[in-house]
Design an enzyme around this catalytic site. Sequence first.
Site, PDB file in Angstrom:
ATOM      1  N   LYS A   1       1.430 -18.844   2.639  1.00  0.00           N
ATOM      2  CA  LYS A   1       2.730 -18.789   3.331  1.00  0.00           C
ATOM      3  C   LYS A   1       2.569 -19.344   4.743  1.00  0.00           C
ATOM      4  O   LYS A   1       1.790 -18.838   5.537  1.00  0.00           O
ATOM      5  CB  LYS A   1       3.238 -17.331   3.355  1.00  0.00           C
ATOM      6  CG  LYS A   1       4.638 -17.213   3.910  1.00  0.00           C
ATOM      7  CD  LYS A   1       5.299 -15.895   3.538  1.00  0.00           C
ATOM      8  CE  LYS A   1       4.897 -14.750   4.437  1.00  0.00           C
ATOM      9  NZ  LYS A   1       5.654 -13.522   4.115  1.00  0.00           N
TER      10      LYS A   1
ATOM     11  N   GLU B   1      -7.595 -13.628  -2.379  1.00  0.00           N
ATOM     12  CA  GLU B   1      -6.577 -12.880  -1.635  1.00  0.00           C
ATOM     13  C   GLU B   1      -5.200 -13.082  -2.270  1.00  0.00           C
ATOM     14  O   GLU B   1      -4.957 -14.097  -2.915  1.00  0.00           O
ATOM     15  CB  GLU B   1      -6.610 -13.371  -0.169  1.00  0.00           C
ATOM     16  CG  GLU B   1      -5.559 -12.834   0.771  1.00  0.00           C
ATOM     17  CD  GLU B   1      -5.589 -11.333   1.021  1.00  0.00           C
ATOM     18  OE1 GLU B   1      -5.573 -10.566   0.041  1.00  0.00           O
ATOM     19  OE2 GLU B   1      -5.585 -10.919   2.198  1.00  0.00           O
ATOM     20  N   ASP B   2      -4.299 -12.125  -2.076  1.00  0.00           N
ATOM     21  CA  ASP B   2      -2.954 -12.266  -2.642  1.00  0.00           C
ATOM     22  C   ASP B   2      -2.155 -13.308  -1.863  1.00  0.00           C
ATOM     23  O   ASP B   2      -1.634 -14.265  -2.416  1.00  0.00           O
ATOM     24  CB  ASP B   2      -2.219 -10.913  -2.695  1.00  0.00           C
ATOM     25  CG  ASP B   2      -2.139 -10.173  -1.360  1.00  0.00           C
ATOM     26  OD1 ASP B   2      -2.711 -10.640  -0.354  1.00  0.00           O
ATOM     27  OD2 ASP B   2      -1.495  -9.099  -1.317  1.00  0.00           O
TER      28      ASP B   2
ATOM     29  N   PHE C   1       9.769 -12.955   2.265  1.00  0.00           N
ATOM     30  CA  PHE C   1       8.897 -11.842   1.934  1.00  0.00           C
ATOM     31  C   PHE C   1       8.958 -11.631   0.433  1.00  0.00           C
ATOM     32  O   PHE C   1      10.030 -11.493  -0.149  1.00  0.00           O
ATOM     33  CB  PHE C   1       9.329 -10.569   2.670  1.00  0.00           C
ATOM     34  CG  PHE C   1       8.258  -9.532   2.635  1.00  0.00           C
ATOM     35  CD1 PHE C   1       7.208  -9.546   3.552  1.00  0.00           C
ATOM     36  CD2 PHE C   1       8.276  -8.544   1.653  1.00  0.00           C
ATOM     37  CE1 PHE C   1       6.187  -8.608   3.486  1.00  0.00           C
ATOM     38  CE2 PHE C   1       7.255  -7.595   1.592  1.00  0.00           C
ATOM     39  CZ  PHE C   1       6.214  -7.621   2.515  1.00  0.00           C
TER      40      PHE C   1
ATOM     41  N   ASP D   1       3.105  -6.073  -2.273  1.00  0.00           N
ATOM     42  CA  ASP D   1       3.904  -4.851  -2.098  1.00  0.00           C
ATOM     43  C   ASP D   1       4.887  -4.941  -0.942  1.00  0.00           C
ATOM     44  O   ASP D   1       4.756  -5.762  -0.023  1.00  0.00           O
ATOM     45  CB  ASP D   1       2.986  -3.663  -1.814  1.00  0.00           C
ATOM     46  CG  ASP D   1       2.398  -3.719  -0.395  1.00  0.00           C
ATOM     47  OD1 ASP D   1       1.755  -4.732  -0.045  1.00  0.00           O
ATOM     48  OD2 ASP D   1       2.612  -2.766   0.382  1.00  0.00           O
TER      49      ASP D   1
ATOM     50  N   ASP E   1      -0.701 -15.075   5.330  1.00  0.00           N
ATOM     51  CA  ASP E   1       0.511 -15.203   6.147  1.00  0.00           C
ATOM     52  C   ASP E   1       0.083 -15.695   7.539  1.00  0.00           C
ATOM     53  O   ASP E   1      -0.096 -16.890   7.750  1.00  0.00           O
ATOM     54  CB  ASP E   1       1.203 -13.834   6.156  1.00  0.00           C
ATOM     55  CG  ASP E   1       2.539 -13.816   6.880  1.00  0.00           C
ATOM     56  OD1 ASP E   1       3.072 -14.900   7.174  1.00  0.00           O
ATOM     57  OD2 ASP E   1       3.059 -12.715   7.158  1.00  0.00           O
TER      58      ASP E   1
ATOM     59  N   ARG F   1       4.113  -3.438  -6.573  1.00  0.00           N
ATOM     60  CA  ARG F   1       2.888  -4.183  -6.917  1.00  0.00           C
ATOM     61  C   ARG F   1       2.781  -4.445  -8.416  1.00  0.00           C
ATOM     62  O   ARG F   1       2.213  -5.445  -8.834  1.00  0.00           O
ATOM     63  CB  ARG F   1       1.651  -3.387  -6.482  1.00  0.00           C
ATOM     64  CG  ARG F   1       1.414  -3.339  -4.984  1.00  0.00           C
ATOM     65  CD  ARG F   1      -0.024  -2.903  -4.740  1.00  0.00           C
ATOM     66  NE  ARG F   1      -0.253  -2.356  -3.406  1.00  0.00           N
ATOM     67  CZ  ARG F   1      -0.536  -3.095  -2.335  1.00  0.00           C
ATOM     68  NH1 ARG F   1      -0.622  -4.388  -2.431  1.00  0.00           N
ATOM     69  NH2 ARG F   1      -0.746  -2.506  -1.159  1.00  0.00           N
TER      70      ARG F   1
ATOM     71  N   GLY G   1      -3.908  -5.847  -2.745  1.00  0.00           N
ATOM     72  CA  GLY G   1      -2.961  -6.861  -3.192  1.00  0.00           C
ATOM     73  C   GLY G   1      -3.489  -7.850  -4.214  1.00  0.00           C
ATOM     74  O   GLY G   1      -2.749  -8.317  -5.069  1.00  0.00           O
TER      75      GLY G   1
HETATM   76  P1  IMP Z   1      -1.907 -11.950   7.426  1.00  0.00           P
HETATM   77  O1  IMP Z   1      -3.020 -11.198   8.073  1.00  0.00           O
HETATM   78  O2  IMP Z   1      -0.715 -12.069   8.325  1.00  0.00           O
HETATM   79  O3  IMP Z   1      -2.317 -13.271   6.838  1.00  0.00           O
HETATM   80  O4  IMP Z   1      -1.327 -11.042   6.281  1.00  0.00           O
HETATM   81  C1  IMP Z   1      -1.902 -10.920   5.061  1.00  0.00           C
HETATM   82  C2  IMP Z   1      -1.444  -9.619   4.416  1.00  0.00           C
HETATM   83  O5  IMP Z   1      -0.072  -9.300   4.793  1.00  0.00           O
HETATM   84  C3  IMP Z   1      -1.443  -9.755   2.918  1.00  0.00           C
HETATM   85  O6  IMP Z   1      -2.675  -9.385   2.338  1.00  0.00           O
HETATM   86  C4  IMP Z   1      -0.303  -8.838   2.518  1.00  0.00           C
HETATM   87  O7  IMP Z   1      -0.782  -7.509   2.389  1.00  0.00           O
HETATM   88  C5  IMP Z   1       0.670  -8.872   3.685  1.00  0.00           C
HETATM   89  N1  IMP Z   1       1.783  -9.817   3.464  1.00  0.00           N
HETATM   90  C6  IMP Z   1       2.087 -10.921   4.180  1.00  0.00           C
HETATM   91  N2  IMP Z   1       3.182 -11.542   3.698  1.00  0.00           N
HETATM   92  C7  IMP Z   1       3.580 -10.808   2.630  1.00  0.00           C
HETATM   93  C8  IMP Z   1       4.662 -10.939   1.681  1.00  0.00           C
HETATM   94  O8  IMP Z   1       5.482 -11.870   1.696  1.00  0.00           O
HETATM   95  N3  IMP Z   1       4.725  -9.949   0.732  1.00  0.00           N
HETATM   96  C9  IMP Z   1       3.849  -8.921   0.649  1.00  0.00           C
HETATM   97  N4  IMP Z   1       2.826  -8.768   1.493  1.00  0.00           N
HETATM   98  C10 IMP Z   1       2.688  -9.702   2.475  1.00  0.00           C
HETATM   99 MG    MG Z   2       0.179  -5.467   1.807  1.00  0.00          MG
END
Ligand code: IMP
Ligand code: MG
Length: 178
Positions: free
Chosen positions: A132, A100-101, A153, A160, A104, A166, A45
Site C-alpha cells: 500500500k 507480511e500481510d 483500509f 484486521d 503501509d 481476519r 496478519g
Molecule cells: P506499517 O508499519 O505502517 O507498514 O503498517 C503495517 C501494519 O499496519 C500491518 O501489518 C497491519 O497490521 C496494519 N495495516 C496497515 N494498513 C492496513 C489495512 O489497510 N488493513 C489492515 N491492517 C493494516
Molecule cells: Mg493489524
Amino acid sequence: MPLEIMEKTLLISKETIHAKVKELADQLSSDYKGTEPVFIGILNGAVFFFADIVREVSISVKIDFIRAASYGSRMESSGKIQLTKDVELSVKGKPVILVEDIIDTGRTISHIVKSLEAKGPESIRICALINKLERREATIQVDYFGFQIEEGFIVGYGLDYDEKYRQFPDIYSLCART
Ligand code: IMP
Ligand code: MG
C-alpha cells in the site's frame, strides 16, 4: 470510526488471492532453487497468506514466526514498534524471506528487518500480500508482492480492523457509510 458506521465492499476475491499466491510461490521456488530459505511469517496478519504460500513452494524451506506490536490507532501504526515474539530458528548465513500481510508506512517491516540483520542472515527479502503506497515513509524494497493499492483500509485474509474480520476468505475495503 465505530464498526457500525463502516461499510465493506469486496475488493479481492479468494480465487484471485489463491491464483496470486500460487504465482508468488512459483516465483520464489525458482528464485531460491538450490537453497533452503527460512520463511518468517509476521504474526498475526500474515497467518493465512503464510500458510498458503509455504504450502505452494516446491523447494525445501524452514519456517518460523515473529510478532511485532505497534501501539497505534485502529487504522495506522504508531511507529513505536516492539517485537513481542522473536524468531527461534538460527538465521545466521541463511537466506530469509519475511512474509507480511500489508506494508503501509513501512515502519513495522523496517524495524523487523533491522532486528533480523543483527543475526547475520545471508540475505533478507520481503514478500507482502499487499503493497500500500500512499502513506509510505520508510525507504524499503518490497521484493515480492501480491497486489498493489494506492490507499484505503482493507480487511480479510488475515487483515484486521480492531482484531476483527481476519477470518474472511476474501479481502474487503472498509469505508465510512455516507
Ligand atoms: P506499517 O508499519 O505502517 O507498514 O503498517 C503495517 C501494519 O499496519 C500491518 O501489518 C497491519 O497490521 C496494519 N495495516 C496497515 N494498513 C492496513 C489495512 O489497510 N488493513 C489492515 N491492517 C493494516
Ligand atoms: Mg493489524
